[in-house]
Write an enzyme that holds these catalytic residues in place. Structure first.
Site, mmCIF file in Angstrom:
data_model
loop_
_atom_site.group_PDB
_atom_site.id
_atom_site.type_symbol
_atom_site.label_atom_id
_atom_site.label_comp_id
_atom_site.label_asym_id
_atom_site.label_seq_id
_atom_site.Cartn_x
_atom_site.Cartn_y
_atom_site.Cartn_z
ATOM 1 N N LYS A 183 0.856 -1.178 0.000
ATOM 2 C CA LYS A 183 0.000 0.000 0.000
ATOM 3 C C LYS A 183 0.895 1.233 0.000
ATOM 4 C CE LYS A 183 -2.908 2.927 2.760
ATOM 5 N NZ LYS A 183 -1.941 4.009 2.467
ATOM 6 N N GLU A 261 9.422 1.695 11.243
ATOM 7 C CA GLU A 261 10.339 2.845 11.244
ATOM 8 C C GLU A 261 9.457 4.074 11.388
ATOM 9 O OE1 GLU A 261 11.819 6.157 9.306
ATOM 10 O OE2 GLU A 261 12.097 4.668 7.716
ATOM 11 N N CYS A 295 12.601 11.504 7.625
ATOM 12 C CA CYS A 295 12.564 11.055 9.013
ATOM 13 C C CYS A 295 13.909 11.188 9.701
ATOM 14 C CB CYS A 295 12.080 9.614 9.082
ATOM 15 S SG CYS A 295 13.029 8.488 8.045
ATOM 16 N N GLU A 395 8.670 16.851 15.962
ATOM 17 C CA GLU A 395 9.327 16.597 14.685
ATOM 18 C C GLU A 395 8.847 17.636 13.677
ATOM 19 O OE1 GLU A 395 10.365 12.809 11.802
ATOM 20 O OE2 GLU A 395 8.485 12.793 12.922
#
Length: 492
Positions: A183, A261, A295, A395
């Site tokens: 996906k 992750e 990331c 973040e």
């Protein structure tokens, strides 16, 4: 409507890839893929429902029964051929990626090369999945272990690396002998579907690789289906920590293996003895790449007080040399950065900067949107940061560099380890003792020392704490796609 002109136009696929065939979803629905530079529609793709995913899972399960019996050399050849195909078509793949993701064309082609390297790496690892002979305490027994493929793998990937986040997972799966249902992110499915076309062309057996795009209407339902389906034996997910927690809870219902992750908050630490040239180069590489939407981006830049002013002035000069623009504008090779992925991403960045400014932060450069379009935000440097500001702990996922003055080693260790996440980090120093002390003390999965570039196929990629678990890439990556079978043999 945006038109993407390719040398090989059939790489631009818009249907679902199930069991080696391209088909419409059972609902007949589709959704639009937008160019983030203009918000114009590129094309529409078929929207997969749970029924389509159920068909893909059944296809992958059936295919697994034969694919798991293929030799390691057969799988190695498939991966090697796929690597060569990605490299051969990297210009077209890079263009597709550039249009749907927004990163400059040169950077997009670079991602295709990086993505292809995982197929190359795992083509070499496939024949090296070893077992062991373990000495028994009994003279009449022999203990042998073998590694076998775990089964059908559910793969869910983000939009920021539409190619590499798939190949890093799929390469492992194929090398081990698994089949996959993928996906891709709803913002960037075209790159994934193009990879599916290449899988078809190089001769992957039907059902080994299945790629189904969908959007917000079905995303959460599909995520639950993949995690809870008894015929899927592993989930590999890259995305936010919040979504990862939901998926982990769902996957627990069938006790399937997972590797996640998740979010990070990477420190970037510059000590007074650092090579400032290398540190500035590292900052550009890991803070402003993909307009800060990775990331492993540096999130907070800590600079020791004795070199703070020099580092800040040089960082500002470097940012002055950046140029925003449409990544696919081949008439302007000076473009270094593209737009954010969408308006939601823009609003998040704006909110973080506005909050920091309201609490005393100083904008050294940037700090606002651009007239180029709704999703463009100027590369920004902030100073006078304090822990009360949202940007200090959240973040960022954008081209914002908060530069913070610090005094001692213990201070930066404490500031980093107080967070709940630990994916990546960076520091620059010439002191070998400090390298080991800080490298071992930081609660982080991956640390770049005197470099801002840490990603390659040979690296065990992954984090600690709420940044997830499991490793992708490297010799360790394949372990999560296998199970160990033990055979105890009685002998006379």
């Amino acid at each position: 409507m945006v038109s993407i002109q390719l040398q090989k136009q059939n790489l631009l696929q818009t249907k679902l890839f199930i069991n080696g065939s391209w088909k419409e979803g059972v609902t007949g629905k589709s959704f639009a893929i937008l160019d983030p530079a203009t918000n114009e529609e590129i094309t529409k793709v078929s929207k997969a429902s749970e029924a389509d995913y159920e068909e893909a899972i059944q296809s992958a399960f059936t295919s697994f029964q034969s694919f798991k019996k293929t030799s390691a050399r057969e799988r190695s050849k498939l991966l090697s051929d796929l690597y060569q195909s990605l490299i051969k078509n990297k210009e077209d793949l890079g263009k597709i990626l550039c249009y749907e993701n927004g990163k400059p064309l040169k950077e997009s082609i670079g991602e295709i090369e990086y993505a292809a390297s995982f197929f190359q790496w795992y083509s070499e690892e496939a024949p090296r999945i070893y077992g062991d002979v373990i000495p028994s305490s009994s003279a009449s027994k022999r203990i042998i272990t073998i590694r076998q493929p775990i089964g059908v793998v559910g793969i869910m990937t983000p939009w920021n690396f539409p190619a590499a986040m798939i190949t890093r997972k799929l390469g492992c799966a194929i090398a081990a002998g698994c089949t996959a249902v993928i996906k891709p992110a709803s913002e960037t499915p075209l790159t994934a579907l193009a990879i599916g076309k290449l899988c078809e062309e190089v001769g992957f057996p039907p059902g080994v690789v299945n790629i189904l795009a969908t959007d917000h209407e079905y995303t959460s339902k599909v995520g639950a289906l993949l995690c809870e389906h008894p015929k899927i034996k592993k989930i590999s997910f890259t995305g936010s920590t919040g979504v990862g927690k939901i998926l982990q809870k769902q996957a627990s219902s069938t006790l399937k293996k997972t590797s996640f992750e998740l979010g990070g908050n990477a420190p970037f630490i510059v000590f007074e003895d650092a090579d400032i040239d290398k540190a500035i180069e590292g900052l550009v590489a890991c803070k402003f790449r993909q307009s800060g939407q990775t990331c492993v981006c540096a999130n907070r830049i800590f600079v020791q007080e004795n070199v703070f002013d020099e580092f800040l002035s040089r960082a500002i000069e470097k940012v002055k040399g950046f140029k925003l623009g449409k990544g696919y504008d081949t008439n302007d090779s000076s473009i270094t950065h593209g737009p954010l992925i969408n308006k939601k991403a823009f609003e998040k960045i704006k909110s973080l900067v506005d909050d920091a400014k309201s609490k005393g932060a100083k904008v050294e450069i940037g700090g606002e949107g651009s007239s180029l379009g709704d999703n463009f935000y100027k590369p920004t440097i902030l100073t006078n940061l304090t822990p009360e500001m949202d940007i200090f702990t959240e973040e960022i996922f954008g081209p914002i560099a908060p530069i913070i003055k610090f005094e001692t080693l213990e201070e930066v260790i404490s500031l980093n380890n107080s967070l709940d996440v630990g994916l990546s980090g960076y520091f620059f120093t010439k002191d070998i003792n400090r390298m080991f002390k800080l490298g071992e003390a930081l609660e982080i999965g991956m640390i770049g020392i005197n470099t801002g570039a840490i990603s390659e196929a040979a690296v065990p990629f992954g984090g600690v704490k709420e940044s997830g678990f499991g490793r992708e890439g490297s010799k360790y990556g394949i372990e999560d796609y296998t199970t160990i079978k033990t055979m105890i043999i009685g002998v006379e």
